[in-house]
Design a protein around this motif. Structure first.
Motif, PDB file in Angstrom:
ATOM      1  N   LYS A 264     -12.777  -1.615   0.830  1.00 46.64           N
ATOM      2  CA  LYS A 264     -12.014  -0.463   1.318  1.00 46.64           C
ATOM      3  C   LYS A 264     -11.884   0.550   0.189  1.00 46.64           C
ATOM      4  O   LYS A 264     -11.322   0.235  -0.859  1.00 46.64           O
ATOM      5  CB  LYS A 264     -10.626  -0.905   1.789  1.00 46.64           C
TER       6      LYS A 264
ATOM      7  N   LYS B  69     -15.813   0.884   3.555  1.00 44.22           N
ATOM      8  CA  LYS B  69     -15.028   1.570   4.577  1.00 44.22           C
ATOM      9  C   LYS B  69     -14.199   2.621   3.848  1.00 44.22           C
ATOM     10  O   LYS B  69     -13.399   2.283   2.981  1.00 44.22           O
ATOM     11  CB  LYS B  69     -14.118   0.550   5.245  1.00 44.22           C
TER      12      LYS B  69
ATOM     13  N   PHE C  60     -11.527   5.682   3.402  1.00 46.87           N
ATOM     14  CA  PHE C  60     -10.318   6.349   3.907  1.00 46.87           C
ATOM     15  C   PHE C  60     -10.096   7.607   3.081  1.00 46.87           C
ATOM     16  O   PHE C  60      -9.478   7.547   2.016  1.00 46.87           O
ATOM     17  CB  PHE C  60      -9.110   5.430   3.781  1.00 46.87           C
TER      18      PHE C  60
ATOM     19  N   GLN D 219      -5.355   9.738   3.383  1.00 48.58           N
ATOM     20  CA  GLN D 219      -4.883   9.008   4.574  1.00 48.58           C
ATOM     21  C   GLN D 219      -3.973   7.853   4.193  1.00 48.58           C
ATOM     22  O   GLN D 219      -3.003   7.563   4.875  1.00 48.58           O
ATOM     23  CB  GLN D 219      -6.083   8.414   5.312  1.00 48.58           C
ATOM     24  N   LEU D 220      -4.322   7.168   3.099  1.00 44.06           N
ATOM     25  CA  LEU D 220      -3.559   5.978   2.732  1.00 44.06           C
ATOM     26  C   LEU D 220      -2.476   6.285   1.707  1.00 44.06           C
ATOM     27  O   LEU D 220      -1.715   5.409   1.336  1.00 44.06           O
ATOM     28  CB  LEU D 220      -4.488   4.889   2.201  1.00 44.06           C
ATOM     29  N   GLY D 221      -2.416   7.531   1.229  1.00 41.35           N
ATOM     30  CA  GLY D 221      -1.318   7.856   0.333  1.00 41.35           C
ATOM     31  C   GLY D 221      -1.776   8.576  -0.918  1.00 41.35           C
ATOM     32  O   GLY D 221      -2.963   8.876  -1.104  1.00 41.35           O
TER      33      GLY D 221
ATOM     34  N   GLU E 225      -0.670   7.863  -6.979  1.00 42.13           N
ATOM     35  CA  GLU E 225       0.257   6.859  -7.519  1.00 42.13           C
ATOM     36  C   GLU E 225       0.272   5.617  -6.622  1.00 42.13           C
ATOM     37  O   GLU E 225       0.203   4.488  -7.079  1.00 42.13           O
ATOM     38  CB  GLU E 225       1.689   7.408  -7.582  1.00 42.13           C
ATOM     39  N   GLU E 226       0.376   5.907  -5.327  1.00 40.27           N
ATOM     40  CA  GLU E 226       0.482   4.825  -4.352  1.00 40.27           C
ATOM     41  C   GLU E 226      -0.810   4.000  -4.325  1.00 40.27           C
ATOM     42  O   GLU E 226      -0.774   2.767  -4.227  1.00 40.27           O
ATOM     43  CB  GLU E 226       0.745   5.466  -2.981  1.00 40.27           C
TER      44      GLU E 226
ATOM     45  N   ASP F 295      -1.203   1.376  -6.999  1.00 38.31           N
ATOM     46  CA  ASP F 295      -0.424   0.209  -6.614  1.00 38.31           C
ATOM     47  C   ASP F 295      -1.175  -0.624  -5.577  1.00 38.31           C
ATOM     48  O   ASP F 295      -1.246  -1.840  -5.660  1.00 38.31           O
ATOM     49  CB  ASP F 295       0.910   0.685  -6.025  1.00 38.31           C
ATOM     50  N   ASP F 296      -1.730   0.068  -4.572  1.00 35.64           N
ATOM     51  CA  ASP F 296      -2.475  -0.632  -3.521  1.00 35.64           C
ATOM     52  C   ASP F 296      -3.676  -1.373  -4.097  1.00 35.64           C
ATOM     53  O   ASP F 296      -4.018  -2.462  -3.647  1.00 35.64           O
ATOM     54  CB  ASP F 296      -2.957   0.366  -2.459  1.00 35.64           C
TER      55      ASP F 296
ATOM     56  N   LYS G 233      -3.865  -2.526  -7.172  1.00 34.52           N
ATOM     57  CA  LYS G 233      -3.352  -3.685  -7.903  1.00 34.52           C
ATOM     58  C   LYS G 233      -3.086  -4.842  -6.947  1.00 34.52           C
ATOM     59  O   LYS G 233      -3.402  -5.987  -7.221  1.00 34.52           O
ATOM     60  CB  LYS G 233      -2.034  -3.328  -8.592  1.00 34.52           C
ATOM     61  N   PHE G 234      -2.455  -4.523  -5.806  1.00 36.14           N
ATOM     62  CA  PHE G 234      -2.117  -5.560  -4.830  1.00 36.14           C
ATOM     63  C   PHE G 234      -3.339  -6.015  -4.043  1.00 36.14           C
ATOM     64  O   PHE G 234      -3.278  -6.982  -3.294  1.00 36.14           O
ATOM     65  CB  PHE G 234      -1.056  -5.058  -3.851  1.00 36.14           C
ATOM     66  N   GLY G 235      -4.435  -5.270  -4.162  1.00 38.57           N
ATOM     67  CA  GLY G 235      -5.641  -5.656  -3.442  1.00 38.57           C
ATOM     68  C   GLY G 235      -5.673  -5.199  -1.996  1.00 38.57           C
ATOM     69  O   GLY G 235      -6.515  -5.649  -1.218  1.00 38.57           O
ATOM     70  N   ASN G 236      -4.756  -4.313  -1.611  1.00 40.95           N
ATOM     71  CA  ASN G 236      -4.815  -3.811  -0.231  1.00 40.95           C
ATOM     72  C   ASN G 236      -5.902  -2.755  -0.059  1.00 40.95           C
ATOM     73  O   ASN G 236      -6.412  -2.564   1.028  1.00 40.95           O
ATOM     74  CB  ASN G 236      -3.459  -3.272   0.207  1.00 40.95           C
ATOM     75  N   VAL G 237      -6.232  -2.023  -1.116  1.00 42.00           N
ATOM     76  CA  VAL G 237      -7.500  -1.287  -1.138  1.00 42.00           C
ATOM     77  C   VAL G 237      -8.305  -1.857  -2.301  1.00 42.00           C
ATOM     78  O   VAL G 237      -7.745  -2.382  -3.259  1.00 42.00           O
ATOM     79  CB  VAL G 237      -7.327   0.246  -1.295  1.00 42.00           C
TER      80      VAL G 237
END
Ligand code: NA
Ligand code: NA
Lengths: 306, 429, 191
Positions: A6, A38, A40, A44-46, A49-50, A53-54, A56-60
């Protein structure tokens, strides 16, 4: 494909870098190493800064965006005024992964579990104003209020140059300049000055201080990176480096055209001779740089001062 | 699949009566179970999304509205509207619409407009024997003018979410507000044409003297939009700052000019406002998180494909977007509906060639209407509380106002871009 | 009747004090918000001085306000909800059962939210020494996150108390007007 990554970006849909990003995606997917991407786009996802973080957390998995010192105060090394001098310096950074500048990003981000892939320097930042400051080429009371972003470095630099500074959310800067709430902002590469202000007939002066850099990075979640095969890593790294170089080069090429467009709009452009800029830089470097030693670390500061 | 389940779950929870933030929390649990996400990021996402000065306009408009109501600032505005329209049959109720529109220029929300105008006008309407259900419904249906006529919290949030110029969005929504004002006044007169027993307002002495006197009394209140809008357009402050200044301005005016505030009432008002702020903001917090994780599920693309699979004719696409927004408006309150629609539907609207500033007005009308369309109709319930008339008694006239004033406004604003875009183009091109 | 009235007296007094404290803090924060913007304008226009990076302390304050006040909202049971089905529940027992179900569901969800918020705090602390901080004033994000945590904690806690009181008194506590009627009559007459 074996993996779907992502990828998130923040630049507006119409920004030229998005075309480069699309080519990068095509290149990675076309290499047939089992990677799908994929995308974005356009925040779209922020915000940047955000997204860090994403990542780091592996959400992107992969991001093309600016990074900010909220994540780590040492990242503020990128806000050192007059650190990057001009087009030559920009090429040194974007073409050489081992440039000190890139190594600092790599080292800092690694401690946050992020793999730095490449650095885009979109240009150098000057000021947009609706009136000519009192003393545009020198240091002294400018009788002009400029918006600065929330960085002590940016603020003290502009204070030193003689401006009254004010804090304001970026979203409110355009209407505020338009209504005259502020006289301008230290904010923009010439391109942004054109698209965000001149194109809507707001503002009339561009001060080409080239004091700060407008950067984006392409980076990845470290864990995801580690799981890739050597072949996949190579494809991604190559494509990301190429994309960053192309984005920077194309932006540099656009600068001349943009300066012409600003003039067509009737803007006055304050340029500086190398001597004038060197004089300003000397004062700023002497007064401002030492103040960040405790924030970004003396060690980093020394490495950059070389 | 996850998307379908999410929609089903949130609708089910909302209809069952689960509080909005927890209903969205429930959807987030579903997303956590079925999706592939690191749940440690969930609450931080809400913090990132709301960690901006712009979003503070919502609490600022809430506390400003509450202070204005307790400070009795609306009184003289109502008096002027009454003098202008009150002496003809149906004029007093027409004056409610006018007063709501005028008050919209100082308040940023529909709820503040309803409590301020409704609490003064309803007793007058009752005294003059206007039908109660009709009167309460009219006040409710006119109150969203508070968020259509600038300044508007909703437009500020939309401009921030979609990166549009705040002033352009204000101007686009203003056109919608003025159009709605006209429609509501016309429908009001038509509905009352056969009404009997209505008494006309009597004015002793010259109406001009009375008008002059009310205008004089209203000066501190009228100064408010002058300070706010003049401050914004004149370059003294940003819209967010203006929302703060408005709240502070209403304190001395409420204490010493209209004398509605005492220290005790002031403190009570702050406490009540804070709870409203908390409830509203945490709800938005949860909606923003869910919106983001639905974007991971490709909702914008899926929604777009679904709409385009029916037709790619822009007229039909826009109609379907409106239907989706009306459904969102029926189920959600204005701010959470706004956040959801702005993030997910703006790209689709823009893909039909619509200017995002134009969409600001369309979205504004939809969210205003969402506040009064059952089943979730916060303003309808608030109106019932302010006037003491049951929701049931308000239902029929409300539906008439929606059908003959709100929907025509929505259609004209959607399909005739010249109406919402006239002012933004006039001032910015 | 207020929620605390249904609790054992000493515990009820404690709960009431906590609510009072939260309300006082929220009320002050509610006043700080507009005052700050007034100061920003005055500073820029009259004093020609900048309230530099004011958003860095104002935003954490606002997060404490949102979440603590929302906790009070849960205590007062004034969360925003659709009351479409409410009127179909007529008998005291049916109304009681519906309220109990809603509070149980909401409280369970709140506890999951509380767990997510704990994870947020935990992952933030784990990044020591490189905590997320605001750029200019170096205020840790932990401050705002802690406010969020406390707020969600109180939302869950008060949800639990609602369930406790509903179970303790059973359907016969439904003599009072339902929340819808409360709204119709104005909160004052109700509670
Ligand atoms: Na308004
Ligand atoms: Na609704």
């Amino acid at each position: 494909a074996d993996v779907t990554l992502k990828l998130a970006g923040t630049l507006p849909e119409a920004h030229a870098s998005n075309r480069v990003l699309e080519d990068m995606i095509a290149e990675i997917e076309g290499a047939n190493v089992g990677i799908d991407i994929k995308f974005f786009p356009a925040g779209q996802l922020g915000s940047g800064e955000e997204l860090l973080d994403d990542a780091k957390f592996g959400n992107v998995d992969m991001v093309h965006a600016s990074v900010y010192a909220v994540a780590d105060p040492r990242i503020d090394f990128q806000s050192l005024p007059f650190l990057v001098g001009g087009a030559d310096d920009i090429r040194k950074i974007t073409q050489n992964p081992n440039a000190e500048y890139n190594k600092l990003y790599t080292e800092i981000l690694e401690q946050h579990g992020i793999k730095h892939l490449s650095t885009v320097v979109e240009g150098l930042i000057g000021a947009v104003a609706t009136k000519m400051p009192a003393n545009p080429r020198g240091i002294g009371n400018q009788k002009t209020t400029l918006r600065v972003w929330s960085s002590q470095l940016a603020k003290s630099t502009m204070d030193l140059l003689g401006y009254q500074t004010t804090t304001m959310n970026w979203a409110e800067v355009f209407p505020a300049v338009q209504a005259g709430t502020i006289d301008g902002a230290i904010c923009c590469t010439p391109e942004l000055a054109y698209t965000a202000f001149a194109a809507s007939d707001v503002g009339s002066v561009y001060l080409d201080y080239a004091a700060f850099t407008e950067n984006q990075l392409i980076y990845m979640n470290g864990g995801k990176w580690a799981k890739l095969s050597e072949k996949q890593k190579e494809v991604i790294q190559t494509a990301a480096s190429k994309a960053a170089r192309r984005m920077s080069d194309e932006a540099l090429e656009r600068t001349d055209v943009i300066m012409g467009k600003l003039k067509e709009k009737g803007w006055e452009i304050v340029t500086f001779t190398p001597e004038e800029r060197a004089a300003i830089k000397a004062v700023v470097k002497e007064k401002i740089w030492p103040s960040v030693a405790d924030v970004i670390g003396q060690d980093f500061l020394d490495r950059l001062s070389k | 699949m996850l998307l379908g389940l999410s929609i089903f779950l949130v609708v089910a929870l909302l209809i069952a009566g689960v509080a909005v933030p927890m209903a969205f929390g429930g959807v987030l649990i579903l997303i956590a179970l079925l999706g592939d996400h690191n749940i440690s990021a969930f609450m931080g996402t809400g913090h990132w999304k709301m960690n901006t000065i712009i979003i503070l306009v919502i609490p600022l408009f809430i506390v400003a509205g509450d202070l204005m109501q307790r400070g009795k600032i609306a009184g003289p505005i109502v008096a002027i509207a009454e003098l202008l329209l009150g002496r003809i049959k149906g004029g007093l109720s027409g004056a409610c619409v006018l007063a709501s529109a005028m008050f919209g220029a100082i308040s940023g929300s529909g709820a503040a407009t309803l409590t301020c105008i409704g609490s003064i006008m309803f007793p007058h309407l009752r005294r003059n024997r206007y039908p109660e259900g009709f009167s309460a419904a009219l006040l409710v249906c006119a109150s969203p003018l508070g968020l259509l006529i600038p300044p508007s919290g909703a437009q500020l949030i939309y401009a921030w979410l979609t990166q549009q110029s705040v002033l352009k969005c204000f101007l686009a929504a203003l056109a919608a507000g003025l159009l709605l004002t006209i429609f509501l006044i016309i429908v009001n007169f038509v509905m009352l044409r056969n009404a009997k027993n209505i008494e006309l307002t009597k004015i002793d002495g010259s109406p001009f003297v009375a008008l002059g006197k009310s205008t004089f009394n209203a000066v501190p209140a009228i100064l408010m939009p002058v300070v706010i809008l003049g401050g914004i357009y004149g370059g003294v402050m940003t819209p967010t700052e203006a929302a703060g200044v408005a709240a502070i301005y209403s304190i001395p005016v409420g204490f010493w000019i209209y004398k509605g505030l005492t220290w005790k009432i002031f403190w009570e008002t702050l406490k009540e406002s804070s709870v409203t702020i908390g409830v509203v903001m945490v709800m938005i917090f949860m909606v923003l998180i869910v919106s983001k994780f639905l974007i991971f599920e490709d909702v914008p693309t899926i929604a777009r494909n679904m709409i385009y699979s029916v037709s790619d004719n822009p007229v039909v696409v826009l109609l379907m977007i409106n239907v989706v927004m009306i459904l969102i408006g029926m189920l959600m309150d204005d701010f959470s509906g706004l956040v959801l629609s702005a993030s997910l539907l703006t790209p689709i609207a823009v893909s039909t060639g619509m200017d995002p500033v134009h969409f600001a007005a369309v979205l504004g009308v939809n969210m205003g209407m969402g506040n009064i369309t059952p089943p979730t109709a916060p303003l309808l319930f608030l109106g019932s509380r302010v006037t003491g008339v049951s929701v049931q008694a308000m239902m029929k006239p409300t539906l008439i106002f929606i059908t003959f004033a709100w929907l025509p406004t929505l259609m004209l604003i959607t399909y005739i871009p010249q109406i919402p875009m006239f002012l933004p183009n006039f001032f910015f091109e | 009747m207020e929620l605390a009235d249904g609790l054992p007296p000493r515990f009820g007094r404690l709960v009431r004090k906590l609510v009072t404290a939260k309300l006082a803090m929220s009320a002050i924060a509610t006043l700080i918000l507009p005052l700050t913007f007034l100061m920003v304008v005055i500073f820029r226009y009259i004093l020609h001085w900048d309230l530099f990076a004011y958003e860095e302390w104002l935003l954490p304050i606002s997060f404490w306000l949102y979440f603590l006040a929302c906790g009070v909202g849960s205590y007062q049971d004034t969360q925003i909800r659709a009351d479409i089905l409410e009127s179909y529940f007529k008998s005291a027992r049916a109304i009681w059962l519906r309220r109990l179900c809603l509070h149980v569901v909401e409280t369970l969800i709140c506890f999951v939210m509380l767990y997510w918020t704990y994870l947020l705090l935990d992952s933030g602390i784990a990044q020591y020494p490189y905590w997320q901080k605001t750029i200019a004033l170096k205020i840790p994000f932990f401050v705002a996150h802690l406010g969020i945590f406390l707020g969600v904690f109180f939302m869950a806690f008060y949800g639990l108390l609602h369930v406790y009181v509903l179970v303790r008194f059973g359907p016969q506590m439904i003599r009072e007007p339902s929340p819808v009627q409360c709204k119709l009559m104005g909160e004052e007459q109700c509670c």
